[in-house]
Design a protein around this motif. Structure first.
Motif, PDB file in Angstrom:
ATOM      1  N   ILE A 170     -52.859 -24.500 -86.669  1.00 27.11           N
ATOM      2  CA  ILE A 170     -53.720 -25.655 -86.944  1.00 27.11           C
ATOM      3  C   ILE A 170     -54.346 -25.531 -88.337  1.00 27.11           C
ATOM      4  O   ILE A 170     -54.448 -26.518 -89.074  1.00 27.11           O
ATOM      5  CB  ILE A 170     -54.841 -25.775 -85.887  1.00 27.11           C
ATOM      6  N   ALA A 171     -54.773 -24.318 -88.698  1.00 21.21           N
ATOM      7  CA  ALA A 171     -55.376 -24.097 -90.014  1.00 21.21           C
ATOM      8  C   ALA A 171     -54.383 -24.444 -91.132  1.00 21.21           C
ATOM      9  O   ALA A 171     -54.764 -25.052 -92.145  1.00 21.21           O
ATOM     10  CB  ALA A 171     -55.830 -22.645 -90.140  1.00 21.21           C
ATOM     11  N   ILE A 172     -53.129 -24.083 -90.927  1.00 21.72           N
ATOM     12  CA  ILE A 172     -52.087 -24.408 -91.919  1.00 21.72           C
ATOM     13  C   ILE A 172     -51.900 -25.920 -92.000  1.00 21.72           C
ATOM     14  O   ILE A 172     -51.809 -26.496 -93.095  1.00 21.72           O
ATOM     15  CB  ILE A 172     -50.761 -23.715 -91.555  1.00 21.72           C
ATOM     16  N   MET A 173     -51.862 -26.593 -90.852  1.00 22.01           N
ATOM     17  CA  MET A 173     -51.679 -28.045 -90.831  1.00 22.01           C
ATOM     18  C   MET A 173     -52.865 -28.765 -91.469  1.00 22.01           C
ATOM     19  O   MET A 173     -52.693 -29.788 -92.139  1.00 22.01           O
ATOM     20  CB  MET A 173     -51.495 -28.532 -89.393  1.00 22.01           C
ATOM     21  N   GLU A 174     -54.076 -28.228 -91.275  1.00 23.41           N
ATOM     22  CA  GLU A 174     -55.255 -28.821 -91.902  1.00 23.41           C
ATOM     23  C   GLU A 174     -55.130 -28.773 -93.421  1.00 23.41           C
ATOM     24  O   GLU A 174     -55.428 -29.760 -94.117  1.00 23.41           O
ATOM     25  CB  GLU A 174     -56.514 -28.082 -91.456  1.00 23.41           C
ATOM     26  N   ASN A 175     -54.665 -27.651 -93.948  1.00 22.68           N
ATOM     27  CA  ASN A 175     -54.486 -27.515 -95.390  1.00 22.68           C
ATOM     28  C   ASN A 175     -53.416 -28.463 -95.926  1.00 22.68           C
ATOM     29  O   ASN A 175     -53.531 -28.976 -97.041  1.00 22.68           O
ATOM     30  CB  ASN A 175     -54.134 -26.069 -95.751  1.00 22.68           C
ATOM     31  N   VAL A 176     -52.391 -28.699 -95.121  1.00 24.91           N
ATOM     32  CA  VAL A 176     -51.353 -29.653 -95.521  1.00 24.91           C
ATOM     33  C   VAL A 176     -51.956 -31.051 -95.648  1.00 24.91           C
ATOM     34  O   VAL A 176     -51.713 -31.768 -96.630  1.00 24.91           O
ATOM     35  CB  VAL A 176     -50.192 -29.668 -94.497  1.00 24.91           C
ATOM     36  N   LEU A 177     -52.762 -31.453 -94.663  1.00 22.05           N
ATOM     37  CA  LEU A 177     -53.399 -32.770 -94.701  1.00 22.05           C
ATOM     38  C   LEU A 177     -54.385 -32.890 -95.864  1.00 22.05           C
ATOM     39  O   LEU A 177     -54.422 -33.920 -96.551  1.00 22.05           O
ATOM     40  CB  LEU A 177     -54.125 -33.038 -93.381  1.00 22.05           C
ATOM     41  N   LEU A 178     -55.165 -31.853 -96.110  1.00 15.08           N
ATOM     42  CA  LEU A 178     -56.155 -31.896 -97.179  1.00 15.08           C
ATOM     43  C   LEU A 178     -55.518 -31.851 -98.555  1.00 15.08           C
ATOM     44  O   LEU A 178     -56.148 -32.240 -99.546  1.00 15.08           O
ATOM     45  CB  LEU A 178     -57.147 -30.736 -97.023  1.00 15.08           C
ATOM     46  N   ASN A 186     -45.627 -36.503 -94.464  1.00 15.91           N
ATOM     47  CA  ASN A 186     -44.684 -37.381 -93.767  1.00 15.91           C
ATOM     48  C   ASN A 186     -43.477 -36.644 -93.206  1.00 15.91           C
ATOM     49  O   ASN A 186     -42.730 -37.212 -92.407  1.00 15.91           O
ATOM     50  CB  ASN A 186     -44.205 -38.498 -94.700  1.00 15.91           C
ATOM     51  N   ASN A 187     -43.290 -35.393 -93.616  1.00 16.86           N
ATOM     52  CA  ASN A 187     -42.148 -34.625 -93.131  1.00 16.86           C
ATOM     53  C   ASN A 187     -42.557 -33.426 -92.280  1.00 16.86           C
ATOM     54  O   ASN A 187     -41.731 -32.572 -91.981  1.00 16.86           O
ATOM     55  CB  ASN A 187     -41.292 -34.144 -94.321  1.00 16.86           C
ATOM     56  N   THR A 188     -43.819 -33.382 -91.906  1.00 15.96           N
ATOM     57  CA  THR A 188     -44.309 -32.286 -91.064  1.00 15.96           C
ATOM     58  C   THR A 188     -44.417 -32.790 -89.630  1.00 15.96           C
ATOM     59  O   THR A 188     -45.266 -33.637 -89.324  1.00 15.96           O
ATOM     60  CB  THR A 188     -45.678 -31.778 -91.552  1.00 15.96           C
ATOM     61  N   PHE A 189     -43.573 -32.284 -88.765  1.00 16.54           N
ATOM     62  CA  PHE A 189     -43.465 -32.782 -87.395  1.00 16.54           C
ATOM     63  C   PHE A 189     -44.794 -32.763 -86.666  1.00 16.54           C
ATOM     64  O   PHE A 189     -45.157 -33.720 -85.987  1.00 16.54           O
ATOM     65  CB  PHE A 189     -42.435 -31.940 -86.626  1.00 16.54           C
ATOM     66  N   GLU A 194     -48.909 -36.882 -84.418  1.00 15.05           N
ATOM     67  CA  GLU A 194     -50.274 -37.406 -84.277  1.00 15.05           C
ATOM     68  C   GLU A 194     -50.984 -37.049 -82.967  1.00 15.05           C
ATOM     69  O   GLU A 194     -51.609 -37.887 -82.333  1.00 15.05           O
ATOM     70  CB  GLU A 194     -50.256 -38.937 -84.422  1.00 15.05           C
ATOM     71  N   GLY A 195     -50.883 -35.816 -82.552  1.00 20.93           N
ATOM     72  CA  GLY A 195     -51.627 -35.386 -81.366  1.00 20.93           C
ATOM     73  C   GLY A 195     -51.071 -35.873 -80.052  1.00 20.93           C
ATOM     74  O   GLY A 195     -51.772 -35.870 -79.044  1.00 20.93           O
ATOM     75  N   LYS A 196     -49.804 -36.275 -80.040  1.00 18.39           N
ATOM     76  CA  LYS A 196     -49.218 -36.863 -78.832  1.00 18.39           C
ATOM     77  C   LYS A 196     -48.424 -35.867 -77.994  1.00 18.39           C
ATOM     78  O   LYS A 196     -47.849 -36.253 -76.970  1.00 18.39           O
ATOM     79  CB  LYS A 196     -48.301 -38.029 -79.214  1.00 18.39           C
ATOM     80  N   LEU A 197     -48.381 -34.613 -78.412  1.00 25.26           N
ATOM     81  CA  LEU A 197     -47.564 -33.624 -77.718  1.00 25.26           C
ATOM     82  C   LEU A 197     -48.419 -32.456 -77.223  1.00 25.26           C
ATOM     83  O   LEU A 197     -49.489 -32.180 -77.792  1.00 25.26           O
ATOM     84  CB  LEU A 197     -46.469 -33.099 -78.653  1.00 25.26           C
ATOM     85  N   PRO A 198     -47.960 -31.766 -76.187  1.00 29.88           N
ATOM     86  CA  PRO A 198     -48.711 -30.603 -75.696  1.00 29.88           C
ATOM     87  C   PRO A 198     -48.972 -29.555 -76.772  1.00 29.88           C
ATOM     88  O   PRO A 198     -50.007 -28.864 -76.715  1.00 29.88           O
ATOM     89  CB  PRO A 198     -47.783 -30.051 -74.592  1.00 29.88           C
ATOM     90  N   ILE A 199     -48.079 -29.442 -77.766  1.00 30.18           N
ATOM     91  CA  ILE A 199     -48.254 -28.427 -78.808  1.00 30.18           C
ATOM     92  C   ILE A 199     -49.562 -28.631 -79.572  1.00 30.18           C
ATOM     93  O   ILE A 199     -50.150 -27.687 -80.083  1.00 30.18           O
ATOM     94  CB  ILE A 199     -47.051 -28.420 -79.785  1.00 30.18           C
ATOM     95  N   HIS A 200     -50.041 -29.871 -79.646  1.00 32.98           N
ATOM     96  CA  HIS A 200     -51.278 -30.146 -80.368  1.00 32.98           C
ATOM     97  C   HIS A 200     -52.521 -29.627 -79.637  1.00 32.98           C
ATOM     98  O   HIS A 200     -53.592 -29.504 -80.245  1.00 32.98           O
ATOM     99  CB  HIS A 200     -51.435 -31.654 -80.594  1.00 32.98           C
ATOM    100  N   TRP A 201     -52.389 -29.353 -78.355  1.00 30.84           N
ATOM    101  CA  TRP A 201     -53.561 -29.036 -77.535  1.00 30.84           C
ATOM    102  C   TRP A 201     -53.423 -27.696 -76.811  1.00 30.84           C
ATOM    103  O   TRP A 201     -54.185 -27.397 -75.882  1.00 30.84           O
ATOM    104  CB  TRP A 201     -53.770 -30.139 -76.493  1.00 30.84           C
ATOM    105  N   ILE A 256     -60.236 -33.956 -88.007  1.00 34.89           N
ATOM    106  CA  ILE A 256     -60.866 -32.996 -87.099  1.00 34.89           C
ATOM    107  C   ILE A 256     -59.925 -32.503 -86.013  1.00 34.89           C
ATOM    108  O   ILE A 256     -60.001 -31.340 -85.599  1.00 34.89           O
ATOM    109  CB  ILE A 256     -62.155 -33.606 -86.484  1.00 34.89           C
ATOM    110  N   TYR A 257     -59.003 -33.344 -85.516  1.00 29.91           N
ATOM    111  CA  TYR A 257     -58.091 -32.890 -84.466  1.00 29.91           C
ATOM    112  C   TYR A 257     -57.028 -31.937 -85.004  1.00 29.91           C
ATOM    113  O   TYR A 257     -56.311 -31.307 -84.237  1.00 29.91           O
ATOM    114  CB  TYR A 257     -57.426 -34.082 -83.772  1.00 29.91           C
ATOM    115  N   PHE A 258     -56.929 -31.844 -86.324  1.00 28.52           N
ATOM    116  CA  PHE A 258     -56.007 -30.888 -86.935  1.00 28.52           C
ATOM    117  C   PHE A 258     -56.783 -29.744 -87.595  1.00 28.52           C
ATOM    118  O   PHE A 258     -56.275 -29.062 -88.473  1.00 28.52           O
ATOM    119  CB  PHE A 258     -55.134 -31.591 -87.981  1.00 28.52           C
ATOM    120  N   SER A 259     -58.022 -29.564 -87.158  1.00 29.40           N
ATOM    121  CA  SER A 259     -58.871 -28.539 -87.748  1.00 29.40           C
ATOM    122  C   SER A 259     -59.118 -27.404 -86.764  1.00 29.40           C
ATOM    123  O   SER A 259     -59.426 -27.651 -85.595  1.00 29.40           O
ATOM    124  CB  SER A 259     -60.211 -29.152 -88.163  1.00 29.40           C
TER     125      SER A 259
END
Length: 355
Positions: A170-178, A186-189, A194-201, A256-259
């Motif tokens: 999640i920390a890596i994904m937050e840095n990608v967004l920031l 647009n190329n990061t699965f 957008e938080g729609k999969l179990p992997i996000h939670w 915040i959901y990617f933080s």
């Protein structure tokens, strides 16, 4: 059901779900404030403050998987019942939001087809979460099979490892967004979905399972250290306020959901709510919140409709503090009325058969 200190042991689950659905209401009223508005930063602070709500729902699902679903033998009946109780209302509400509810949030609605509206959760701003929730339900038989195949000690270590790896991810994904790198985003699965999969939670689900595994030890520890925990409340509140301010200053509140910082906020919220629950001696207040907790699904599906109806048609989309507060109160009352009527409608055939 066994009782402990005047409340059922499962009472806290209903209590925390009830508080969380109130948090969801607040978030979606705050979402009416567009960027650039005078109230936007205040709204963002309140928004992040209550963002523990959705992670709590996932954590409760993980908790129930180990405490309740692990004893299920007939999974076909389980899936069918979940489809009838959860799936059918979700599909109907998705159609309502797609074709009959106006768009008012500052998040634009593009041309959405029936497929993406239902199966991708795009019909309204809050339905994305239901996709992840349903996928967790579908995975439950497999998860239970794995939990049963290994010892509790081994599985708890695996779940903790998954949680730590997910936090890092999640920390890596937050840095990608920031980074604001559009091509990379647009190329990061993980981000595109957008938080729609179990992997996000995963971290919240795994935490719920581990808590269920060691709930007796955890309860015993809380009881031994109850005084210390109560004295730590001001410190926990202060640290959370400071953390949220930092998130606002660094623009992390926008993602915040990617933080990774949402996890300590959620953990702190659960601890504070537990302390509040233990000191809330007013049985009626406890009962009302528990009622919300037992009916979170119908609340979650319907509340956006009532928020929009009140804000657009009663207050003419005029953003003031008074209007936002009144929107929350009126739409909340309307959602409660809908939930009561829904429950009576669903239970009416059962009552007739009994009579």
């Amino acid at each position: 059901m066994e009782k402990q200190e005047g409340v059922t042991r499962s009472g806290f689950i209903d209590f925390i779900k009830g508080v969380s659905i109130i948090g969801v209401f607040i978030i979606h009223v705050i979402l009416l404030i567009p960027p650039g508005h005078d109230y936007f930063m205040l709204g963002q602070f309140i928004d992040v403050l209550f963002r523990f709500a959705v992670p709590v729902f996932i954590g409760v699902l993980g908790y129930m998987t180990y405490k309740k679903y692990i004893n299920i033998d007939n999974w076909s009946v389980f899936i069918k019942s979940k489809f009838l109780i959860l799936g059918v209302p979700y599909i109907l509400w998705s159609i309502v939001y797609l074709y009959f509810v106006p768009n008012h949030y500052y998040i634009p609605k593009t041309d959405i087809g029936l497929f993406s509206g239902i199966f991708l959760g795009d019909a309204e701003v809050h339905l994305y979460f239901m996709i992840a929730y349903f996928l967790f339900i579908l995975l439950t038989p497999s998860i239970v099979a794995v939990l049963k195949s290994f010892s509790r000690r081994f599985m708890s270590k695996i779940l903790l490892l998954i949680s730590m790896l997910h936090l890092l991810y999640i920390a890596i994904m937050e840095n990608v967004l920031l980074s604001r790198n559009t091509e990379l985003i647009n190329n990061t699965f993980y981000i595109v979905t957008e938080g729609k999969l179990p992997i996000h939670w995963l971290i919240y689900y795994c935490s719920g399972v581990v808590l269920a595994m060691y709930i007796k030890k955890f309860s015993s520890w809380l009881k031994r250290n109850e005084l210390l925990i109560r004295f730590s409340v001001p410190i926990i509140v202060l640290l959370n306020v400071l953390l949220i301010v930092v998130l606002l200053i660094t623009n992390r509140s926008q993602v915040i959901y990617f933080s990774p910082y949402l996890y300590p906020i959620t953990l702190s919220a659960v601890i504070l709510l537990f302390i509040f629950y233990k000191t809330l001696f007013f049985e009626k207040a406890n009962g009302y919140i528990a009622y919300l907790g037992k009916n979170t699904f119908q609340f979650y599906l319907s509340h956006i409709l009532f928020i929009k109806v009140v804000f657009i048609y009663v207050f003419n989309s005029d953003i003031t503090i008074i209007n936002l507060m009144a929107t929350f109160i009126l739409s909340f009352i309307m959602t409660i009325i809908y939930t009561i009527l829904y429950n009576r409608f669903i239970n009416y055939p059962k009552k007739r058969r009994r009579s």
